[in-house]
Design a protein around this motif. Structure first.
Motif, short mmCIF file in Angstrom:
data_model
loop_
_atom_site.label_atom_id
_atom_site.label_comp_id
_atom_site.label_asym_id
_atom_site.label_seq_id
_atom_site.Cartn_x
_atom_site.Cartn_y
_atom_site.Cartn_z
N LYS A 103 15.06 -9.46 0.33
CA LYS A 103 15.53 -9.66 -1.04
C LYS A 103 14.49 -9.22 -2.07
CE LYS A 103 18.63 -13.27 0.31
NZ LYS A 103 19.71 -14.00 -0.25
N GLY A 104 13.47 -8.51 -1.61
CA GLY A 104 12.36 -8.16 -2.47
C GLY A 104 12.37 -6.76 -3.04
N ALA A 105 13.55 -6.16 -3.21
CA ALA A 105 13.60 -4.79 -3.72
C ALA A 105 12.93 -4.66 -5.08
CB ALA A 105 15.04 -4.29 -3.79
N ARG A 106 13.14 -5.62 -5.96
CA ARG A 106 12.53 -5.56 -7.29
C ARG A 106 11.01 -5.67 -7.20
NH1 ARG A 106 15.78 -8.65 -11.26
NH2 ARG A 106 16.82 -6.66 -11.39
N ALA A 107 10.52 -6.55 -6.33
CA ALA A 107 9.07 -6.69 -6.14
C ALA A 107 8.48 -5.40 -5.55
CB ALA A 107 8.76 -7.88 -5.24
N VAL A 108 9.22 -4.75 -4.66
CA VAL A 108 8.78 -3.47 -4.10
C VAL A 108 8.69 -2.44 -5.22
CG1 VAL A 108 9.51 -1.53 -2.63
CG2 VAL A 108 9.58 -3.88 -1.75
N GLY A 109 9.66 -2.46 -6.13
CA GLY A 109 9.62 -1.53 -7.27
C GLY A 109 8.40 -1.75 -8.13
N MET A 110 8.04 -3.01 -8.35
CA MET A 110 6.85 -3.31 -9.15
C MET A 110 5.57 -2.85 -8.44
SD MET A 110 8.00 -4.46 -11.92
CE MET A 110 6.50 -5.02 -12.69
N ALA A 111 5.52 -3.05 -7.12
CA ALA A 111 4.35 -2.58 -6.35
C ALA A 111 4.28 -1.06 -6.38
CB ALA A 111 4.42 -3.10 -4.92
N ASN A 112 5.45 -0.42 -6.27
CA ASN A 112 5.52 1.04 -6.33
C ASN A 112 4.93 1.53 -7.65
OD1 ASN A 112 6.53 2.72 -4.29
ND2 ASN A 112 8.23 3.36 -5.55
N ASN A 113 5.28 0.84 -8.73
CA ASN A 113 4.82 1.20 -10.06
C ASN A 113 3.31 1.07 -10.20
OD1 ASN A 113 4.24 0.01 -13.06
ND2 ASN A 113 5.74 1.66 -13.07
N LYS A 114 2.69 0.22 -9.41
CA LYS A 114 1.24 0.00 -9.48
C LYS A 114 0.45 0.84 -8.48
CE LYS A 114 1.45 -3.28 -12.59
NZ LYS A 114 1.09 -3.00 -13.94
N ASN A 115 1.14 1.72 -7.76
CA ASN A 115 0.50 2.56 -6.75
C ASN A 115 -0.65 3.36 -7.38
OD1 ASN A 115 -0.21 4.38 -4.76
ND2 ASN A 115 1.76 5.42 -4.72
N PRO A 116 -1.89 3.13 -6.96
CA PRO A 116 -3.02 3.83 -7.57
C PRO A 116 -3.31 5.20 -6.96
CG PRO A 116 -3.84 2.24 -6.00
CD PRO A 116 -2.33 2.10 -6.02
N ILE A 117 -2.62 5.54 -5.87
CA ILE A 117 -2.90 6.82 -5.20
C ILE A 117 -1.57 7.57 -5.01
CG2 ILE A 117 -4.03 7.97 -3.26
CD1 ILE A 117 -5.67 5.43 -2.80
N SER A 118 -1.01 7.97 -6.13
CA SER A 118 0.28 8.66 -6.15
C SER A 118 0.22 9.93 -5.31
CB SER A 118 0.61 8.99 -7.61
OG SER A 118 1.89 9.50 -7.73
N ILE A 119 1.36 10.42 -4.91
CA ILE A 119 1.56 11.62 -4.09
C ILE A 119 1.08 11.38 -2.67
CG2 ILE A 119 1.16 14.11 -3.77
CD1 ILE A 119 0.79 14.31 -6.82
N ILE A 120 -0.19 11.02 -2.48
CA ILE A 120 -0.71 10.79 -1.14
C ILE A 120 -0.09 9.53 -0.54
CG2 ILE A 120 -2.81 10.28 0.19
CD1 ILE A 120 -4.28 12.17 -1.81
N ILE A 121 0.04 8.48 -1.34
CA ILE A 121 0.88 7.33 -0.98
C ILE A 121 2.19 7.63 -1.71
CG2 ILE A 121 1.23 4.84 -1.16
CD1 ILE A 121 -1.81 4.50 -1.15
N PRO A 122 3.17 8.17 -0.98
CA PRO A 122 4.32 8.86 -1.60
C PRO A 122 5.39 7.98 -2.23
CG PRO A 122 4.57 8.84 0.76
CD PRO A 122 3.24 8.21 0.47
N CYS A 123 5.05 7.35 -3.35
CA CYS A 123 6.02 6.51 -4.06
C CYS A 123 7.16 7.36 -4.65
CB CYS A 123 5.33 5.68 -5.13
SG CYS A 123 4.31 6.61 -6.27
#
Length: 155
Positions: A103-123
């Motif tokens: 049930k954590g899709a929204r929390a996953v979205g928030m974590a995705n938004n905070k990804n500090p290593i974009s592209i390499i960690i492929p959000c």
């Protein structure tokens, strides 16, 4: 102390950061506002080279030591993102199920938004439940470009 390098990529300026021999940052920068750019380290040079290969369609995964800074939950999400195959997409809900929080899709979205290593960690490979492209820290146009690049690279 984090060492910073600005890489002028085909999709804009990327800020690469290294600390203690690990990549800590790959974020978008619209314009360089810092009065100076620190000298590239061997790791930042390697990251730039691998990114060039990625943008040229010659690399489908990265071989760099990463230490993304975040909460335990964010790190769990970011680890799951790294398991999304090149050229594929998954939904926020699928990631939530994978990490044991269905049930954590929204929390996953928030974590995705905070990804500090974009592209390499492929959000950029994460989409809405209906398959539509939603949200991306670098802007949807960059998300589209990255996904199109990967689709072409799979052929």
């Amino acid at each position: 102390m984090e060492k910073i390098y600005f890489y002028h990529s085909p999709i804009g300026v990327l800020v690469l950061g290294e600390e203690d021999g690990h990549l800590t940052r790959l974020t978008y920068q619209e314009e360089i506002t810092t009065p100076h750019v620190m000298e590239k380290t061997p790791l930042l040079d390697q990251a730039e080279r691998q990114l060039m290969e990625y943008f040229q369609g010659e690399r489908t995964d990265f071989e760099l030591p990463l230490i993304p800074k975040g909460t335990a939950f964010q790190k769990m999400v970011w680890q799951a993102l790294q398991e999304i195959p090149y050229g594929a997409t998954v939904s926020y809900g699928e990631i939530a199920k994978k990490i044991g929080n269905p049930k954590g899709a929204r929390a996953v979205g928030m974590a995705n938004n905070k990804n500090p290593i974009s592209i390499i960690i492929p959000c950029h490979r994460v989409v809405g439940a209906d398959g539509k492209l939603v949200g991306y820290g670098g802007g949807l146009e960059k998300k589209i470009l990255l996904l199109e690049l990967e689709v072409k690279g799979k052929k």
